[in-house]
Design an enzyme around this catalytic site. Structure first.
Site, PDB file in Angstrom:
ATOM      1  N   TRP A  36     115.470 -61.933  59.736  1.00 46.52           N
ATOM      2  CA  TRP A  36     116.294 -61.036  58.910  1.00 46.52           C
ATOM      3  C   TRP A  36     116.592 -61.629  57.546  1.00 46.52           C
ATOM      4  O   TRP A  36     116.928 -62.808  57.434  1.00 46.52           O
ATOM      5  CB  TRP A  36     117.612 -60.813  59.647  1.00 46.52           C
ATOM      6  N   MET A  37     116.510 -60.787  56.515  1.00 43.45           N
ATOM      7  CA  MET A  37     116.924 -61.185  55.164  1.00 43.45           C
ATOM      8  C   MET A  37     117.929 -60.178  54.649  1.00 43.45           C
ATOM      9  O   MET A  37     117.737 -58.987  54.803  1.00 43.45           O
ATOM     10  CB  MET A  37     115.695 -61.180  54.254  1.00 43.45           C
ATOM     11  N   ASN A  38     119.032 -60.672  54.025  1.00 45.93           N
ATOM     12  CA  ASN A  38     119.778 -59.759  53.161  1.00 45.93           C
ATOM     13  C   ASN A  38     119.944 -60.377  51.781  1.00 45.93           C
ATOM     14  O   ASN A  38     118.902 -60.699  51.163  1.00 45.93           O
ATOM     15  CB  ASN A  38     121.043 -59.149  53.804  1.00 45.93           C
ATOM     16  N   ASP A  39     121.126 -60.518  51.258  1.00 37.79           N
ATOM     17  CA  ASP A  39     121.322 -60.806  49.826  1.00 37.79           C
ATOM     18  C   ASP A  39     120.501 -61.973  49.251  1.00 37.79           C
ATOM     19  O   ASP A  39     120.421 -63.036  49.876  1.00 37.79           O
ATOM     20  CB  ASP A  39     122.784 -61.190  49.562  1.00 37.79           C
ATOM     21  N   GLN A  55     120.174 -64.805  52.215  1.00 41.22           N
ATOM     22  CA  GLN A  55     120.862 -64.695  53.501  1.00 41.22           C
ATOM     23  C   GLN A  55     119.802 -64.507  54.578  1.00 41.22           C
ATOM     24  O   GLN A  55     119.022 -63.538  54.522  1.00 41.22           O
ATOM     25  CB  GLN A  55     121.817 -63.487  53.474  1.00 41.22           C
ATOM     26  N   TRP A  63     120.937 -58.913  61.688  1.00 44.12           N
ATOM     27  CA  TRP A  63     121.931 -59.787  61.075  1.00 44.12           C
ATOM     28  C   TRP A  63     122.545 -60.674  62.154  1.00 44.12           C
ATOM     29  O   TRP A  63     122.794 -60.220  63.269  1.00 44.12           O
ATOM     30  CB  TRP A  63     123.011 -58.928  60.401  1.00 44.12           C
ATOM     31  N   PHE A  98     127.721 -67.579  54.104  1.00 49.67           N
ATOM     32  CA  PHE A  98     127.565 -66.283  53.437  1.00 49.67           C
ATOM     33  C   PHE A  98     127.073 -66.478  51.998  1.00 49.67           C
ATOM     34  O   PHE A  98     126.825 -67.594  51.552  1.00 49.67           O
ATOM     35  CB  PHE A  98     128.897 -65.525  53.473  1.00 49.67           C
ATOM     36  N   ARG A 156     134.835 -63.417  49.317  1.00 51.79           N
ATOM     37  CA  ARG A 156     133.477 -63.958  49.436  1.00 51.79           C
ATOM     38  C   ARG A 156     132.578 -63.723  48.217  1.00 51.79           C
ATOM     39  O   ARG A 156     132.882 -62.959  47.334  1.00 51.79           O
ATOM     40  CB  ARG A 156     132.797 -63.388  50.675  1.00 51.79           C
ATOM     41  N   TRP A 288     122.831 -51.243  54.340  1.00 49.45           N
ATOM     42  CA  TRP A 288     123.268 -51.627  55.674  1.00 49.45           C
ATOM     43  C   TRP A 288     122.942 -50.533  56.698  1.00 49.45           C
ATOM     44  O   TRP A 288     123.780 -50.154  57.510  1.00 49.45           O
ATOM     45  CB  TRP A 288     124.767 -51.969  55.652  1.00 49.45           C
TER      46      TRP A 288
HETATM   47  C1  FRU Z   1     126.612 -58.277  51.169  1.00 52.43           C
HETATM   48  C2  FRU Z   1     127.287 -59.192  52.177  1.00 52.43           C
HETATM   49  C3  FRU Z   1     128.119 -60.230  51.472  1.00 52.43           C
HETATM   50  C4  FRU Z   1     128.151 -61.360  52.462  1.00 52.43           C
HETATM   51  C5  FRU Z   1     126.767 -61.277  53.090  1.00 52.43           C
HETATM   52  C6  FRU Z   1     126.739 -61.663  54.532  1.00 52.43           C
HETATM   53  O1  FRU Z   1     125.447 -57.679  51.615  1.00 52.43           O
HETATM   54  O2  FRU Z   1     128.050 -58.427  53.065  1.00 52.43           O
HETATM   55  O3  FRU Z   1     129.401 -59.778  51.094  1.00 52.43           O
HETATM   56  O4  FRU Z   1     128.359 -62.604  51.867  1.00 52.43           O
HETATM   57  O5  FRU Z   1     126.336 -59.943  52.933  1.00 52.43           O
HETATM   58  O6  FRU Z   1     125.426 -61.740  55.004  1.00 52.43           O
END
Ligand code: FRU
Length: 469
Positions: A36-39, A55, A63, A98, A156, A288
């Site tokens: 998984w990848m996010n930010d 992330q 996630w 995070f 955060r 999301w």
């Molecule tokens: C945004 C977020 C950030 C948090 C991260 C967690 O997409 O919700 O606020 O640091 O992702 O993975």
């Protein structure tokens, strides 16, 4: 600087995984090797290399406890995997490392990220010589430094920047009522002072996530995003404010509000400065929801790097010019003055990964339509230009996404980047953008064009297939 067992395990796990080869892996966008990848996090040009951290949850395509993955490049095009560089291995980040950011100082990469443990979210400093081995130095901005009224459990995504001799960090948070961006300053990146609330969004009831404050010639640009669930629908917003940051008094004077992107797959934008001074951004090319590719063992990708500028009060975004190095020039098609009435496909103008530039004159029609991921009787993304109200509407899954068309004298300009399961659409000079993911079951190499009520002339078409990086 010892590596922890948790970090070692994560790296060994990634190395053990077979290379993912499904048909939906993208061609020229940054993606997780597995999982998984996010930010995008810690974007910087440091010690002669571009660094993209992100992330990362290596163990599943969902996630989970956040790690930081790392890619490195010398040209913004060819990215090499450098491994997992941070894992949730300390008491203060046991629930996850995070999002955060990076800055180079005295040849070292300084990272500020959010350590999450229990209901605590606090800002942690980590340093590295190479972006690969990090030393964590613990909490440097704790909850006590938050302004009154800010929620300590929603604190955060620190973004560091430098003005003169001072370092600043904007950090997302919220009060009981709305999202806020808090400000901190420091002389050395270690000792931080709280400077209160920099910006409050009264229309946003959720945390203002992933804030960024950047200098653009004589203006400052504040960026942030927010996500909340309303009637079971995920509502995501990515916003910007052009204004002036008064660094002495630590206030931001807003002048103009806008939306960074009008599609449904664009979040957590972070800026960085290229070695030649261009201001670039990357975003998570997702939201999301709609995690279409999880079943293939991965999820998420980043947008293609975009250069941003403020021109005549508008925020302009364009794919970085290095894109051209990926063009399959032999298969490129450049045509001018093609008259279009009924729905047509143009010979050679199709593919799964491509750049398509169009300039269309609709003097003799009411508008124009481009169908992406087109098949015999359907297409996953339909873009309609309506001349009468100068607007663009993109239809995806029966949903409509709208923005201004910035057409000039009935002339529409578009630049479209498609990569297997994603489309980034730049309208006008990049005055508006719409970014989308599509369900892999709709993936298709077809492109169709249609004039609405009359004849349209494609004055210029430039099409290039994109080669695998
Ligand atoms: C945004 C977020 C950030 C948090 C991260 C967690 O997409 O919700 O606020 O640091 O992702 O993975």
């Amino acid at each position: 600087m010892k590596k922890t067992i948790i970090l070692d395990e994560a790296n060994r796990y990634v190395e053990r995984q077979p290379k993912l080869k499904d048909d939906f892996r993208q061609t020229f966008h940054i993606m997780p090797p597995v999982g998984w990848m996010n930010d995008p996090n810690g974007l910087c040009y440091a010690n002669g290399k571009y660094h993209v951290f992100f992330q990362f949850h290596p163990y599943s395509a969902e996630w989970g406890p956040m790690h930081w993955g790392h890619y490195q490049s010398s040209d913004l095009i060819n990215w090499t995997w450098q491994g997992v560089v941070m894992a949730p291995d300390k008491e203060y980040d046991s629930f996850g490392c995070f999002s955060g950011s990076a800055i180079e100082k005295d040849g070292k990469i300084y990272v500020l990220y959010t350590g999450v443990s229990g209901d605590r979210q606090e800002q942690i400093l980590a340093t590295s010589d190479d972006g690969i081995i990090f030393e964590k130095h613990g909490v440097v901005i704790d909850r006590a430094k938050l302004p009154e009224g800010a929620m300590v459990g929603e604190f955060r995504d620190p973004k560091i920047f430098k003005r003169g001799e001072n370092f600043f960090a904007v950090v997302g948070s919220k009060t009981a009522d709305n999202g806020i961006i808090t400000l901190f300053d420091s002389k050395d990146l270690v000792n931080w002072n709280g400077r209160g609330v920099l910006f409050s969004d009264v229309e946003n009831s959720a945390v203002s996530e992933c804030p960024d404050l950047l200098q653009m010639r004589d203006k400052d640009l504040l960026i942030y995003c927010s996500s909340r669930t309303k009637n079971d629908e995920v509502c995501q917003e990515n916003k910007y404010v052009i204004g002036k940051f008064d660094e002495k008094n630590c206030v931001f004077i807003p002048e103009k509000y806008g939306k960074l992107d009008y599609g449904d797959s664009f979040y957590a934008t972070q800026s960085f400065i290229a070695k030649d001074g261009r201001v670039l951004i990357l975003s998570w090319m997702h939201t999301w929801k709609d995690f279409y590719t999880c079943k293939y063992g991965w999820s998420g990708s980043l947008t293609f790097p975009r250069e941003i500028e403020i021109q005549n009060g508008e925020l302009i975004q364009r794919p970085i010019r290095e894109l051209e190095t990926l063009f399959d020039v032999d298969k490129g098609i450049i045509e001018s003055n093609i008259t279009i009435t009924d729905e047509v496909a143009i010979n050679g103008v199709n593919g799964l990964a491509y750049s398509l530039k169009l300039s269309v004159n609709c003097n003799l029609s009411k508008g124009f339509c481009v169908r992406l991921f087109a098949r015999e009787n359907s297409s996953a993304l339909d873009l309609h230009f309506d001349k009468s109200n100068d607007s663009i509407a993109v239809y995806k899954d029966n949903k409509k996404f709208e923005c201004d068309s910035f057409s000039k004298g009935a002339r529409l300009k578009l630049h479209i980047l498609v990569d297997k399961t994603s489309a980034e659409i730049f309208v006008g000079e990049g005055d508006r953008t719409l970014t989308f993911n599509i369900n892999p079951s709709f993936m298709s190499d077809g492109i169709k064009f249609l004039s609405i009520d009359g004849k349209s002339t494609v004055e210029l078409l430039e099409f290039y297939p994109i080669l695998k990086q």
